[in-house]
Design an enzyme around this catalytic site. Structure first.
Site, PDB file in Angstrom:
ATOM      1  N   CYS B  61       0.805  -1.207   0.000  1.00  0.00           N
ATOM      2  CA  CYS B  61       0.000   0.000   0.000  1.00  0.00           C
ATOM      3  C   CYS B  61       0.841   1.261   0.000  1.00  0.00           C
ATOM      4  O   CYS B  61       1.791   1.375   0.746  1.00  0.00           O
ATOM      5  CB  CYS B  61      -0.914   0.023   1.206  1.00  0.00           C
ATOM      6  SG  CYS B  61      -2.005   1.443   1.156  1.00  0.00           S
ATOM      7  N   SER B 506      -7.578  -3.837   6.765  1.00  0.00           N
ATOM      8  CA  SER B 506      -8.748  -3.856   5.886  1.00  0.00           C
ATOM      9  C   SER B 506      -9.223  -5.271   5.592  1.00  0.00           C
ATOM     10  O   SER B 506     -10.338  -5.465   5.116  1.00  0.00           O
ATOM     11  CB  SER B 506      -8.464  -3.097   4.587  1.00  0.00           C
ATOM     12  OG  SER B 506      -8.286  -1.732   4.893  1.00  0.00           O
ATOM     13  N   CYS B 553      -3.961  -3.170   0.551  1.00  0.00           N
ATOM     14  CA  CYS B 553      -3.406  -3.891   1.696  1.00  0.00           C
ATOM     15  C   CYS B 553      -4.114  -5.225   1.877  1.00  0.00           C
ATOM     16  O   CYS B 553      -3.497  -6.253   2.107  1.00  0.00           O
ATOM     17  CB  CYS B 553      -3.606  -3.091   2.969  1.00  0.00           C
ATOM     18  SG  CYS B 553      -2.551  -1.689   3.104  1.00  0.00           S
TER      19      CYS B 553
END
Lengths: 371, 571, 218
Positions: B61, B506, B553
């Protein structure tokens, strides 16, 4: 003595300055930006007014799409200075689509993209971030239900020019690193022959992105590129050849370990695996975050992040040379070579001993052989 | 009549996220969260030098840059039993600290604010009243009438130009869910632009300590590669410390005088959102920011812990062995059946896309429908992020957090239970940002103190050479990223990576249903959300954005080419 | 019995020694460039600079020497001719190959009598010349990077995207070790022939003459 005089000769028309002032950009900032951009593009200073003019005249539509990306390049864009991301979005370009910035979501976002593509066909600049996976029938990356492959092809074909930001869009980057699980490719591999300029780097240096946009606005065409599609103004020289630590390299002063005396005195990071000698990029001159620093300056070697396939070819990152295929990670080329040379010497030594032995003791043998 | 809607792409997040929802009587009755892109980084990592891993994982990310480097080097250090020097601890805290602060501000102003702020309404604002409003909530200097006049003129000029609204076109402007008066909207727009300037300034801290941002490059297994020496111009010296002090101060002042007042000024208009978007009610925080030792969990500034069923009275200890991941509804297969959960060390995964062939209109949510796995703790879905971190710190004894939370609740005249909501999540992020912005300067002072005492060590090179490593090792590293609990698990064999698994914030939040049919936190939080206009579901964005999704991510897990990932026993 | 024969003409001897010296110098400087084993205390020194300068200088010398020898293969005498490097092409040559092989593996006590290169050595030299070419090509491709668009970059730069900079570097490095291995073998073989044949093999590369017993050539 006439330096000042000379520089005032290239002046930006008053009305342009006033227009920018009205937009909240001070004269000083605007002149600074135009000069910096002109310098970044390696143009003579007489081009400053032309650059200013270009910024004034056109606000070209720009579509910024992301596929297999980490948004690092979008973030890099937000760190841009001269002009800042805000200036660019509000005053320099007309950003029709951007996953990270745009307000709209869902089908309304896709509609905006589609409309811009139709309305400005052949005129918009496309910025692509991230590689495009061809595997699983396009299922590895979809946007609004549409595969990245189809989306990218359509957008590239309708664009006036495509700028690939970051190493993933330019060369496949991380998703394409061995074993490339998703069959990820770069834009130039997906749509060969399209007018593309590659701005690799992980992430792209925002300065090079703004300079490329301005180059396009100024001259109506993309900058001159090298054989990998990289603009020469940004990728024309090796990091090594512009490195601030080059004198230490030439002298023979090397940091041997992180944190040792040489390391803290800014000696060359060559022996800690720096890939500056392998990498074409303007990091040493442009640096990052408005020229504050860059990896070598901060004490860590270059990892070659703007070179094609760097994840495979430049790693291991803390060694000078790649691993020799077929040998363990610990076996460096030198150890193997030394072993090879030693084995040769031992083999021939043994051979020689046998020979001497035979000549000394085995006269009869050789006589028999003569028959 | 039930109506089904899809929002794809969800923008102003990292990555590719799709939400499908079923509406009945103007409310969401069911929801599905799907990630629609993946890359396969864990496969790519196999067979490589563990010391290189952090460069790869950092590219999970670019928005939450740094965090995956952090978790990765900690995992390797845990596996190889490496202690880092005190300076490395401080350098890491500073880099992580400013990452959280900067990321939260970007999230609030640039990713989240447009769900609450109507830019077009700002054009009707009176700059004089806006200045009064701004001055009444903060002594931030940029609050003059002239300033707001200039901002309004700039936005007006942009909005009326022939090029159109650019990135602000096609949004849900004028939607009746926008409730701020024009003046508050103008103030927010002004701060949107100021924050854009601010974020690129304060993140220069990463450039000084880490060479650049995004993707700083000075992390090292065993410490940091940022040299420290007061007598060198190539190291962190007094000059750099002074520069950092200035930047950290600039960071803190903006948070104290702009971000926090803005949150407190906007929240009263949206207090109904304190009762919407609650979600699963289970919270996990790994804790972070060691105050002593190399990485002493006991000294973490944000403590480690677990809260189940919104029960703040019962803070539980976190045991990483209780973490499992399900692929029941994700595009992967487990050899022993997709209805079992596996611990990350056993991370046996095989990708298998069975979704609809693009282009498609709907996902088949009765089957697998996402690239995100479903992590569970004790087989329960967990919410991670600033809210989890703040709740655990609140009951775990962090005085600054307690004071800040109590202050926010008192100002808004809300009970603690209001925290379990979309608004609570947004407020907790602000609190998180504030306490870190204030803590950073302490760590910088400690670094300067170390320098003063002649302590310059930044890297423990004892186990730098792979020949010093055991033949086999495994370990895990955790980090409290801006978006929450992040963990990396690594297995090293013959000096190479044999297996690598990352369970990221996430993934916890965006994961689909598990084998038991339990919804993930996004899906749970959406249930009951009112949708005024199914064609403009701004309400979905509010709740989803309150989690600050980061899908790049979340989706990285897979094993390419059908090769079997080596399976190991959990210790 | 033995007669003195002029075998190695002066261009052969000269290029041999240029090659030999170049290989030694290039290996030492090249190894240093790859792994700078000497660290110096001050920037007033120029160790790496000199190493690189010498490396590049000898790179040119080596390239010209190899090129000269290749040209001489078409101009020189029968012992220098390109034909001797392909003994497997003639039936007589194949006999020599077998004979020399049997000698090296101790089956026979004496190698077949030849005036110039023995058959196996000649074949090995083809491989060695191949390695020379690899070194020259990879070396100058890497060297050319200092000036993109320059002569070396224009002629050899296309190799970079194909094999990658690091691929070329690794190849260049590994071939160095192969050539060092060859050198050990070469010196040993020459010594062996000197001992066995007593024909002045070692001296011949200085003076050009060998002592040959015509009877043994049959």
């Amino acid at each position: 003595m006439n330096v000042d005089q000379k520089s005032t000769q290239v002046s930006i028309p008053e009305e342009i300055l006033q227009k920018w002032e009205a937009k909240g950009v001070s004269r000083r900032d605007f002149i600074k930006f135009c000069t910096a951009t002109t310098a970044a593009l390696a143009l003579p200073l007489s081009f400053v007014p032309k650059v200013a003019q270009a910024l004034e005249d056109k606000r070209p539509p720009v579509i910024w799409v992301e596929y297999q990306s980490c948004s690092g390049d979008s973030e890099a864009f937000l760190r841009a200075n001269q002009p800042t991301a805000g200036d660019i979005i509000l005053e320099t370009i007309s950003l029709e689509y951007s996953d990270v910035v745009m307000a709209a979501s869902g089908h309304l976002a896709e509609e905006a993209k589609h409309n811009a593509m139709k309305k400005y066909a052949g005129k918009y600049v496309l910025i692509v971030e991230g590689s495009i996976p061809r595997g699983a029938g396009g299922g590895y990356c979809t946007i609004g239900g549409k595969s990245a492959v189809d989306d990218c092809k359509e957008l590239v074909k309708n664009a006036a020019a495509t700028i690939c930001v970051g190493t993933c869009a330019a060369f496949g980057g991380l998703p394409a690193a061995a074993p490339n699980p998703t069959d990820a490719v770069s834009v130039m591999d997906l749509v060969p022959g399209a007018p593309i300029v590659n701005l690799p780097g992980c992430p792209v240096n925002a300065t090079n992105l703004t300079a490329t946009i301005v180059h396009f606005l100024t001259f109506g065409k993309l900058p001159a590129v090298d054989r990998l599609g990289r603009p020469k103004f940004a990728y024309g020289k090796r990091i090594h050849d512009n490195c601030e630590r080059r004198s230490h390299f030439d002298a023979g002063q090397y940091a041997e370990a992180f944190g040792d005396a040489g390391h803290s005195q800014g000696w060359c990071l060559y022996k800690l695996g720096c890939k500056g000698p392998e990498t074409f990029h303007n990091c040493p001159t442009c640096r990052y975050n408005e020229g504050v620093s860059w990896p070598v300056m901060a004490g860590h070697g270059c990892i070659g992040c703007s070179e094609p396939g760097f994840w495979d070819t430049m790693s291991p990152f803390y060694r000078r040379l790649p691993n020799v295929p077929g040998f363990g990670v610990e076996d460096t080329a030198d150890q193997i070579g030394l072993g090879l040379a030693a084995a040769t010497a031992v083999a021939f030594g043994a051979h020689g001993v046998v020979n001497i032995g035979r000549s000394y003791f085995g006269k009869n043998d050789s006589d028999a052989d003569q028959e | 009549m039930a109506k089904r809607i899809a929002v794809d792409p969800i923008t102003r997040i990292e990555g590719h996220l799709r939400i499908e929802a079923k509406l009945e009587g103007g409310k969401i009755v069911d929801a599905w969260s799907s990630s629609t892109a993946f890359r396969g980084v864990e496969t790519i990592l196999k067979g490589r030098d563990p010391r290189d891993a952090h460069h790869f994982t950092q590219r999970f990310c670019g928005v939450c840059t740094t965090v995956h480097s952090m978790a990765s080097i900690r995992a390797v250090e845990d596996a190889l039993k490496i202690e880092i020097p005190d300076n490395a601890r401080l350098l890491r805290n500073l880099i992580m600290g400013i990452q959280n602060v900067q990321d939260h501000v970007i999230h609030f102003y640039h990713l989240h604010a447009l769900d609450w702020v109507d830019i077009t309404s700002a054009l009707q604002a009176d700059p004089k009243k806006t200045a009064q409003l701004a001055q009444s909530i903060s002594d931030w200097p940029n609050s003059s009438v002239k300033h707001f006049e200039a901002v309004k003129a700039r936005v007006a000029k942009f909005a009326t130009s022939s090029s159109g609204l650019g990135p602000f076109q096609n949004a849900y402007w004028g939607h009746k869910a926008y409730k701020l008066p024009p003046e508050a909207n103008l103030m927010a727009v002004a701060h949107y632009l100021e924050a854009l300037e601010w974020q690129k300034e304060v993140i220069k801290i990463h450039a000084v300590l880490g060479s650049k941002n995004p993707h700083p490059q000075t992390f090292l297994v065993g410490g940091m590669s940022t040299p420290i020496h007061p007598d060198s111009q190539n190291a962190i010296n007094a000059d750099k410390i002074a520069y950092l002090m200035k930047l950290f101060k600039q960071a803190r002042e903006f948070v104290e005088k702009v971000y926090i007042p803005d949150v407190l000024a906007v929240a009263p208009f949206y207090l109904d959102w304190a009762g919407i978007g609650g979600g699963v009610g289970n919270f996990l925080s790994y804790g972070d920011f060691p105050e002593s030792g190399g990485n002493d969990v006991g000294s973490y500034y944000f403590p480690r812990g677990v809260i189940m069923g919104k029960d703040l009275a019962n803070l539980m200890e976190m045991d990483e062995a209780k973490i499992t991941e399900y692929v029941t509804n994700s595009w992967y297969n487990y050899a022993q059946g997709d209805d079992k959960g596996l611990h990350p060390y056993k991370g046996e995964t095989k990708h298998n896309y069975t979704g609809p062939k693009p282009p498609y209109e709907w996902l088949d949510t009765n089957q697998k429908y996402s690239w995100v796995k479903s992590p569970r703790y004790m087989d329960q879905p967990m919410e991670v992020g600033p809210l989890a971190r703040i709740l655990v710190a609140y009951v775990g004894g962090n005085k600054e957090v307690k004071a800040a939370v109590d202050f926010v609740l008192k100002t808004l005249n809300a009970p603690a239970s209001a925290l379990f909501s979309t608004l609570g999540r947004t407020a907790a992020r602000a609190v998180d940002c504030l306490v870190l912005a204030q803590r950073n300067e302490t760590w910088l002072q400690q670094l300067a103190d170390n320098m003063g005492r002649g302590i310059y060590e930044v890297h423990n090179k004892e186990k730098w050479d792979p020949s010093t490593w055991p033949k086999e090792a495994q370990g895990y590293g955790t980090h409290e990223a801006p978006r929450g609990a992040l963990g990396h698990w690594i297995r090293i064999e013959d000096q190479k990576i044999a297996n690598y698994q990352a369970v990221v914030p996430s993934t916890w939040n965006a994961g689909p249903r598990d084998a038991m049919g339990q919804k993930g936190p996004y899906e749970s939080a959406l249930i009951g959300t009112p949708i005024a206009d199914p064609n403009k579901p701004v309400e979905i964005l509010r709740t989803i954005h309150s989690f600050d999704p980061c899908l790049a991510c979340a989706v990285h897990v897979m094993d390419g080419n059908g090769s079997e990932i080596i399976r190991v026993k959990a210790l | 019995m033995h007669e003195l024969r002029y075998v190695w003409e002066w261009p052969v001897r000269l290029t041999h020694w240029f090659n030999a010296i170049s290989i030694v110098v290039l290996s030492v400087t090249g190894y240093y460039i790859g792994d700078p084993f000497v660290s110096v205390p001050a920037t007033s020194q120029y160790v790496m600079g000199w190493m690189r300068f010498i490396h590049f200088l000898f790179a040119y010398i080596f390239m010209l020497s190899v090129l000269s020898r290749l040209i001489w293969a078409f101009l020189g005498n029968e012992f220098a001719s390109w034909r001797v490097f392909f003994p497997w092409a003639t039936s007589k040559g194949r006999q020599y190959i077998v004979g020399t092989f049997l000698f090296y593996t101790f089956v026979k006590a004496k190698p077949p009598g030849v005036v110039g290169h023995n058959a196996l050595a000649a074949m090995a030299y083809v491989g060695v010349i191949g390695l020379y070419v690899v070194q020259i090509v990879t070396g100058f491709a890497l060297y050319g990077q200092y000036a993109p668009g320059g002569g070396w970059d224009s002629s050899l730069g296309w190799l970079l995207p194909i094999f990658g900079n690091q691929g070329l570097r690794l190849t260049h490095h590994v071939v160095m070790w192969l050539l060092i291995g060859f050198s050990i073998h070469h010196v040993y073989s020459a010594w062996l022939m000197e001992v066995k044949e007593k024909n002045g093999t070692l001296a011949s590369i200085f003076g050009g003459y060998k002592f040959i017993d015509p009877k043994e050539l049959q």
